[in-house]
Design an enzyme around this catalytic site. Structure first.
Site: not given
Ligand SMILES: Nc1cc(-c2cccs2)n[nH]1
Length: 236
Positions: A82, A109, A151, A166
């Site tokens: 994160p 963590e 992809r 896209d």
């Protein structure tokens, strides 16, 4: 990939990615981190120095694992966290040009920082975030990253135009899409899409993309290069 939950990465062998593997477009190896533990309990984490909640993944185990997995052709080490820099379509393109990527799946963590600092002495280390929310482990992030990267490899997608067109390729969100039937539950397909007038259709689609991007992601509009919007766009 290195993970304490190797089976979490099994979906990568399904469907499109599975076919790409069997067609030899990419190779996937998943390693169980516990293969590099030495104690009878196969401990992979320990309490954090300085106290605090949760556990931190031990440097010795990860160090030995990465010594082995990073050996061989030069690789780039991708560590989902994160606390990483945002994983974007641009970074997906960058990763898709790499010969080899090694993914380290840690727990929330985190992995002892010295593991990343030591690896950075030998390879490029990218700590990346797939969004501002907290998962339990890096495996789900790796599934997302690998799908976005693979992809883009030549031959993986049936229609190469898809990857080129896209969302995010022109910096805008994709507009609405429709298929048969023409009317469904009283809702009709916009007439312009059945007009056969492709200049008009392209303009309509561009307008819907601009509208949606303005409404949902004004930040993307701000980020566009000055010349990205033509006069017709600005008139919208
Ligand atoms: N973007 C993001 C990554 C993560 C985790 C990576 C590893 C454990 S939790 N949460 N959210």
């Amino acid at each position: 990939m290195v993970s304490i939950f190797p089976s979490y990465l099994a979906p990568l062998r399904e469907a499109l990615l599975g076919r790409a593997i069997s067609r030899g477009l990419l190779e996937l190896t998943v390693h169980d981190l516990r293969a590099w533990t030495h104690d009878v309990h196969q401990a992979v984490d320990d309490s954090p120095y300085g106290g605090g909640p949760g556990m931190v993944m031990r440097p010795q185990v990860w160090g030995d694992a990465l010594d082995d997995v990073l050996a061989g052709p030069p690789a780039r080490l991708v560590v989902p966290t994160p606390a990483g820099r945002p994983f974007t379509q641009a970074l997906a393109r960058e990763f898709s040009a790499e010969e080899r990527l090694v993914f380290a799946c840690g727990r929330y963590e985190g992995i002892d920082q010295r593991v990343l600092d030591d690896a950075a002495r030998r390879v490029t280390v990218d700590e990346v975030s797939i969004g501002d929310y907290v998962l339990v482990g890096g495996e789900v992030a790796v599934l997302a990253i690998v799908e976005a990267v693979v992809r883009l490899l030549p031959g993986v997608l049936g229609n190469p135009r898809s990857a080129a067109e896209d969302s995010f390729s022109d910096g805008l969100l994709e507009g609405p899409a429709y298929t048969r039937p023409e009317v469904w539950r009283g809702l009709a397909v916009p007439d312009v899409l059945r007009s056969g007038n492709h200049a008009l259709i392209d303009r309509w689609r561009r307008d819907r993309s601009l509208e949606r991007t303005h409404r949902r992601r004004p930040d993307l509009l701000e980020a566009l290069p000055a010349d990205a919007l033509d006069r017709a766009d600005r008139a919208l």
